[in-house]
Design an enzyme around this catalytic site. Structure first.
Site, PDB file in Angstrom:
ATOM      1  CE  LYS A 104      -7.406  21.514  14.811  1.00  0.00           C
ATOM      2  NZ  LYS A 104      -8.680  22.254  14.959  1.00  0.00           N
ATOM      3  CD  GLU A 126     -13.488  19.318  10.034  1.00  0.00           C
ATOM      4  OE1 GLU A 126     -14.237  18.327  10.128  1.00  0.00           O
ATOM      5  OE2 GLU A 126     -13.008  19.900  11.023  1.00  0.00           O
ATOM      6  CB  SER A 393      -2.327  25.293  18.866  1.00  0.00           C
ATOM      7  OG  SER A 393      -1.916  25.996  17.707  1.00  0.00           O
TER       8      SER A 393
END
Lengths: 415, 263
Positions: A104, A126, A393
């Protein structure tokens, strides 16, 4: 890194340039937002396209990724897991080793640099699992933005550690009590904030979802994942992988890994959705298994909805996959048959969470555990010498409390 | 019904009915009460009513309308059911109706099928769809037009003048000027910007230009009506929806204010 961050496969002849000028991938995508947000989206698209053409911007992005986030992340041969599985070689793209513990941060850095360029002073975002919220709070701290994170109250409960991290980094965290109190509701609340504050605020959307140009922007920043994998596997094995596997919430780690390989026909791609408890309404988040085409939160894509068109709530053990819709570009590639989708349920993901911890000494995020489970399934059916690359991830530190709670309630702790 | 809810603008400038468009959430607290409110609006002869169809994820709405939508979702308020329900109400008990909801509900029913059913019902003047952008609406506008359903165009304070011209040109029924940046139910403060934009819009179109979002009192409504053709009142009324006596009182106050505004 010759040729900058744009993939050579993007430029290959015969590959359509997607999204088109209206922000569509085939029949998916668009900008289904209120008029108040349109000027911001048009400005964002223009700024992004300008910035992305500029070497100076791409250099700053790349340098920040290298020096601040620790890129390139390793491509690691999971020898022990491969041996235990039997079949293909399993390789892990170690996005969990990024600063803040997941892929991210890459998108957060890219968009924060863009926001600074546009003269915005405030970021909102968010978050589901909290990883994107932490990443945004992190770049906000580093670049001096005011920052507000929206998070469903159910996720606030499940991811208490990440909530503390965001606050520590100087961000506000606003628990959202509407709907299913998860990611979907957090996005709605962030959109509401944005329509009040659009002149000063950039909405740092965390996944390859939402109105155009977000799917384009997020995919472009995250494509560094696939570009590195290509270079790394060529260096180590002298050939491209046979299979790529990624979990799919909105689709940012999946598009990031897949996009640079879209033109490589020999590379098969698998997106793994969250099967939750079972594929019945409200019990899962497998949009392609139980959904239909609809319009939600700015984009036309596959959506879980009831016969009246009301959006269904979802369930997954992993907060980051617990979402009713999927990125429009993935919907497009599913339709063209380029990417195959399947799902993995809560139990199988929990099993993979423990298996990777035990065999490799790597605790994966529950989101990534879905990809691990599926990658193991695939590898088992393949022959030795074939290569599966799984996008790991994120790391699982944020999940250990929740997993411990679940295993205890099942009476499995320590077994 | 044709004349009043058929194709084209439902009123023109120089009108006599109160230039006031109340917004109701269909089914809050129940459909009988909604029918009662519609009847009252028809009797008062308001320009139109915006009838909200509840949607699970109302991203343009503030807390009051979100909560009302959640309550209404417990009743038979699917888009198709509402069309059927309206068909059963005598036309004289209905004001000109604009259905307001998010695009997924139309998309799910099928835009063409919705238009066909809406036209057949003879009860629907148009639709207000906050998340159907001007661009994404391009392929649907011809469908709405073919069935004589007005698709209302939105202009906001962030819309550039060039873009606003395009939007009002394609708008039908009326033009919806979003008076504030934010969601429904925030408090509107009138600025010179609002006056200037509405004045510009009125030069570019012969349709009524109505201001909505954040109109919380008769006093504000009156002030807006000094330069706009109509006011849309949502959250302030929805707030009282569960108590018919209170709702009627608030409603009457707005009707009165709107009447005075045209002095």
């Amino acid at each position: 890194m010759k040729g900058g961050l744009t993939s050579s496969s993007m430029r290959r002849k015969g590959t359509p340039v997607l999204p088109d000028i209206r922000g569509y991938f085939g029949e998916f995508g668009g900008r289904f937002v209120s008029e108040t947000l349109m000027s911001a989206l048009l400005e964002l698209e223009k700024s992004f396209r300008e910035a992305w053409r500029e070497k100076a911007f791409r250099d700053e992005f790349r340098e920040t990724l290298a020096d601040y986030s620790g890129r390139p992340t390793p491509l690691y041969f999971a020898e022990s897991l491969s041996r235990e599985t039997g079949g293909a070689e399993i390789w892990l793209k170690r996005e969990d080793l990024n600063h803040t513990g997941a892929h991210k941060i890459t998108n957060a850095i890219g968009q924060a640099l863009l926001a600074r360029r546009m003269g915005k002073s405030r970021l909102i975002a968010e978050t589901g699992a909290g990883q994107h919220g932490v990443a945004t709070a992190t770049v906000a701290a580093r670049l001096g933005f005011e920052c507000q994170i929206y998070m469903g109250s159910e996720d606030v409960r499940r991811q208490a550690l990440n909530v503390f991290r965001m606050k520590l980094l100087g961000s506000g965290v606003c628990p959202v009590e509407t709907g299913g109190k998860t990611l979907k509701d957090a996005i709605s609340e962030a959109l509401r904030d944005w329509s009040r504050t659009v002149r000063t605020t950039h909405y740092l959307l965390g996944t390859a979802f939402g109105p155009h140009p977000f799917p384009l922007i997020v995919r472009s920043f995250q494509s560094v994942i696939g570009q590195e994998v290509r270079r790394q596997i060529l260096a180590k094995k002298g050939r491209l992988p046979d299979m790529l596997v990624a979990c799919v919430g909105g689709g940012s780690n999946a598009m990031g890994l897949f996009h640079p390989f879209i033109g490589d026909e020999s590379v098969n791609m698998f997106g793994v959705e969250a099967g939750g408890r079972s594929i019945t309404p409200g019990e899962h988040a497998a949009r392609f298994a139980g959904g239909s085409v609809g319009v939600l939160q700015g984009t036309r894509t596959f959506v879980l909805q009831n016969p009246d068109g009301q959006i269904e709530n979802t369930h997954s053990v992993s907060a980051g996959l617990d979402y009713s819709a999927v990125g429009p570009e993935l919907a497009y590639y599913r339709e063209t048959g380029r990417i195959t989708f399947d799902w993995v349920g809560d139990d199988e993901a929990l099993e993979a969470f423990q298996r990777l911890s035990r065999t490799e000494g790597i605790i994966p995020a529950l989101e990534s555990s879905h990809a691990i489970a599926y990658g193991v399934r695939l590898a088992r059916s393949m022959s030795p010498g074939q290569i599966v690359v799984i996008n790991l991830s994120g790391r699982g530190d944020k999940d250990v409390m929740e997993v411990s709670r679940i295993l205890e309630s099942k009476g499995e702790a320590g077994s | 019904m044709t004349g009043r809810t058929g194709t084209g603008p439902i009123w023109r400038r120089g009108f006599s009915p109160p230039p006031f468009i109340p917004y109701l959430v269909a089914g809050d607290p129940d459909l009988e009460t909604t029918a009662d409110y519609l009847k009252m609006a028809a009797r008062m002869g308001v320009f139109a009513v915006e009838l909200g169809i509840p949607f699970s994820d109302p991203t343009a709405d503030g807390p009051v309308i979100q909560a009302a939508s959640q309550r209404a979702l417990r009743h038979e308020t699917a888009l198709e059911s509402i069309l059927g329900w309206l068909s059963g109400i005598p036309p004289e008990n209905l004001p000109p109706l604009y259905l307001m909801t998010y695009f997924n509900l139309f998309h799910h029913m099928g835009v063409e099928r919705f238009c066909r059913e809406a036209q057949r019902s003879g009860r629907i003047a148009g639709v207000v769809i906050p998340d159907l952008s001007f661009e994404d609406g391009a392929c649907y506008r011809p469908v709405f037009r073919a069935y004589g359903i007005n698709l209302v165009g939105f202009v906001s304070p962030t819309t550039s003048p060039a873009r606003a011209r395009k939007i009002v040109r394609e708008s039908r029924g009326f033009v919806y000027y979003v008076g504030l940046m934010g969601t429904t139910g925030s408090a509107l403060t009138l600025t010179d910007e609002t006056r200037r934009i509405v004045r510009d819009l009125r030069q570019w179109t012969s349709l009524p230009v109505c201001v909505g979002f954040g109109i919380s009192s008769g006093a504000i409504a009156r002030e807006i009506l000094e330069f706009a053709d109509g006011v849309i009142v949502g959250s302030r009324l929805v707030q009282d929806e569960r108590e018919p006596d209170r709702w009627k009182k608030t409603f009457e106050e707005f009707v009165l204010s709107a009447g005075k505004g045209k002095g």
